[in-house]
Design an enzyme around this catalytic site. Sequence first.
Site, short mmCIF file in Angstrom:
data_model
loop_
_atom_site.label_atom_id
_atom_site.label_comp_id
_atom_site.label_asym_id
_atom_site.label_seq_id
_atom_site.Cartn_x
_atom_site.Cartn_y
_atom_site.Cartn_z
N ASP A 451 0.85 -1.18 0.00
CA ASP A 451 0.00 0.00 0.00
C ASP A 451 0.89 1.24 0.00
O ASP A 451 2.11 1.15 0.18
CB ASP A 451 -0.89 -0.04 1.26
CG ASP A 451 -2.01 0.98 1.24
OD1 ASP A 451 -2.24 1.60 0.19
OD2 ASP A 451 -2.64 1.15 2.29
N GLU A 454 2.63 5.01 -4.13
CA GLU A 454 2.55 5.91 -5.30
C GLU A 454 3.81 6.77 -5.51
O GLU A 454 3.99 7.19 -6.65
CB GLU A 454 1.34 6.83 -5.15
CG GLU A 454 0.01 6.13 -5.20
CD GLU A 454 -0.32 5.33 -3.95
OE1 GLU A 454 -1.00 4.30 -4.06
OE2 GLU A 454 0.14 5.72 -2.85
N ASP A 574 -9.19 3.90 -1.71
CA ASP A 574 -10.09 4.45 -0.69
C ASP A 574 -11.36 5.00 -1.32
O ASP A 574 -11.38 6.13 -1.82
CB ASP A 574 -9.39 5.54 0.11
CG ASP A 574 -8.19 5.01 0.89
OD1 ASP A 574 -8.07 3.78 1.00
OD2 ASP A 574 -7.39 5.82 1.38
#
Length: 930
Positions: A451, A454, A574
Amino acid sequence: MVPPLRLASLLLLLLLCTAGANSSSSSSSTPLTKIGNGYRLISIGETPDGGLVGHLVVNQQNNIYGPDLPHLQLFVKHETEDRLRVHISDAETQRWEVPYNLLPREQPPRLKQSIGRSGKNPIAVSEYSGSEFIFSCISNPFGFAVRRKSNGKTLFNSSADGSDPFGSLVFKDQYLEISTKLPKDASLYGLGENTQPHGIKLYPNDPYTLYTTDVSAINLNTDLYGSHPVYMDLRNDGGQPSAHAVLLLNSNGMDVVYRGTSLTYKIIGGVFDFYFFAGPTPLGVVDQYTSFIGRPAPMPYWSLGFHQCRWGYHNLSVVEDVVESYKKAKIPLDVIWNDDDHMDGKKDFTLNPTNYPRPKLLAFLDKIHSIGMKYIVIIDPGIAVNSSYGVHQRGIANDVFIKYEGEPYLAQVWPGAVNFPDFLNPKTVSWWVDEIRRFHELVPVDGLWIDMNEVSNFCSGLCKIPEGKQCPTGTGPGWICCLDCKNITKTRWDDPPYKINASGLQVPIGFKTIATSAVHYNGVLEYDAHSLYGFSQTIATHKGLQALEGKRPFILSRSTYVGSGKYAAHWTGDNQGTWENLRYSISTMLNFGIFGVPMVGSDICGFYPQPTEELCNRWIEVGAFYPFSRDHANYYSPRQELYQWDSVAESARNALGMRYKLLPYLYTLNYDAHISGAPIARPLFFSFPSYIECYGLSTQFLLGSSLMVSPVLEQGKSEVKALFPPGSWYSLFDMTQTIASKEGTYVTLDAPLHVVNVHLYQNTILPMQQGGLISKEARMTPFSLVVTFPAGATEGAAKGNIFLDDDELPEMKLGNGYSTYVDLYATLAKGVVKVWSQVQESKFALGKGWYIEKITVLGLNGSGGASALEIDGSPVTGASNTQLNATEQQFLRKLEDGDDKMKAVMVEVSGLSLSVGKNFAISWKMGVKG
């Protein structure tokens, strides 16, 4: 000298290069500012392997967004029968490209050592023809076109004239621009990752920005977690559909402006590296695309089961209770997940000794592993800066972190101050593999969830650890920056001349991520490599998991790039517990199938805030048919496991109960994806490309080629209006229910709260099993086959297949002794129904003892019942346990309104014991219509 040309692949015409790049398409959009004056082609020749290499020079310099590069190299090659490459780069200096070791591909020719003088007269090649494509160009200003050889249609045309809303090719150090004309009726899909409020089709004048960013998926038309600069173009010319795809392989930030009749790329670095994929079917496009970027990863069987996660399972007893509560509620569950709650101080590769004591956790894992359940935990890329933390200390010793001015770049994520590993560095990959090994010895997890890659940073700029205060404080939201930071704007990498629409707000590209002037291995700038971070981490994680026990890895990654599907699954990040987000999830899922990442799904019932009870009912009815099916919720949201509401539990038992019966079909689709790229979940146009009405359909989807899900997506509805393409469709939950139409039709279906409509198309053989609460037990139940013919037909043919293997083996393939493939066939002719199989490599299936207990055939013509049953050529006697039953089917919609004569019969053959691992043949006669 231009070398002799291979006439079979290259047509050199002694004409000025002015033909072939013209198109009848035009645009009525408002003209935009035209940045450059274009280039001219001054020489062109053939490469030893049959490609073209040309030299472009700039027509006139200007300094908008910086000076133009004076010399460019053009390289064009038909790399395969159905793939064309057009590569344009600086002819004098090597520029950044997606590393060839991350995404293996052919290298373009070396740059010329010296650039000759520009000739006054252009040398021209008008056409360069391959099996499927024709490349053509004009010399001044340079532009190129790609046409489909079979029909001459122009697919891409970069030449601009005065009426176009775009200009000629622009190539500056930090600003590249190129455009293409498009016919107004072309349907485009792709260019992600973003949340598209208008559905799966690209929508004119919506922003499409590609730059991996930790921005919640609730933000519409915003650059999200992944970067996929590829689009599929579906056209229908006079009833003849054809699809192709265009990939611009470039990892730099970019804006893509789609106007309906043209598309413009505006990129802040790198090169133009275009790949064209010929199709002409949508499935063919994805096959060709994944052949190039990497076939989707084989997934273990259990990963197709249901997953439960939550940020906020504070201790092990809560996790144990969740597992027990699912069992008590009789809701299927295969995998239990931990967000960062299991960690010690939110540090990667650690266990909290108080809340997740290792002896108790190991005992819990022994218990769930013994029944086939699995356990997955989260790993973030940020490694806590801590002198007593071995992971960080070993990282420092191995020099694995991204640098700023010679020191590890300091950022903040959940544990506080962190450094980020540089996965472009081979030493980092080795260190990461070793840390995964160490952690697996501590906790035998079954997969990893990566996670925040990015990369996400709670701070921006150049930061240092504050003196005299705790950071983070340990109270309040953990995402507030508490480092001492200052903005970095001193370099052109931190403040480029062109501002992409980052985060939908034109924020600085270093905002809440790694400073873009930070440096990776071999001097690579974060500016160039930013959108590759998650991809490079995924490859390293895959290597680490594969090295553990030789088992098939399972990785879930938030950030993705071109090729990520070769290694990982994806969830859409999300989202919100709203009806709108439920609808958006379908489009995002379908896009990732096109991107070559077929194992995808959204957080069921929404990540935050808590959904309503009705919404969660409807969401599990959709999410039960996501390829990746997981309920996940936010720390600050109330609990939303599927058993929290009695009504949701009922919907879950119904929808997930069907999913678990469909596991052999889903697993076979996983195999199909791995060998051909075929998406597991697909838009309807994949199976019905001639049916224009489904081109923009974003509220229904297919699993495989023929299983259609038509969910309720609106509050307060107890029916759903669903589109049925031409042909016969049968309800999977009540197989007597039939919908048939010659030309396709919308039908309003009953859909009370606990009902989801799933229909099976004609000419299909669907393998199913009896289901269960865990995939391991469901996998060992008897098989059944559902065979569908066109309703009331007197002749027909159907087919299907089953792939079976040892799903722990790293490779998913035939030929290793641990797999079996079964082709299934059925025909209806002269009143006789035949169903048979052809088995490849029977050993594995025979060893498992799998057998077919029931065959159900739908849509048969006649009303006189079935008789004369034969199995493998022998008549079945009355002493057999096999039973033959016929039931008349009900039509919700017939082929023609008022056609009351049509009748169709469902025949069920039960009590069978047909070995899946052996060829079988079964037949019977149908009675004549009275």
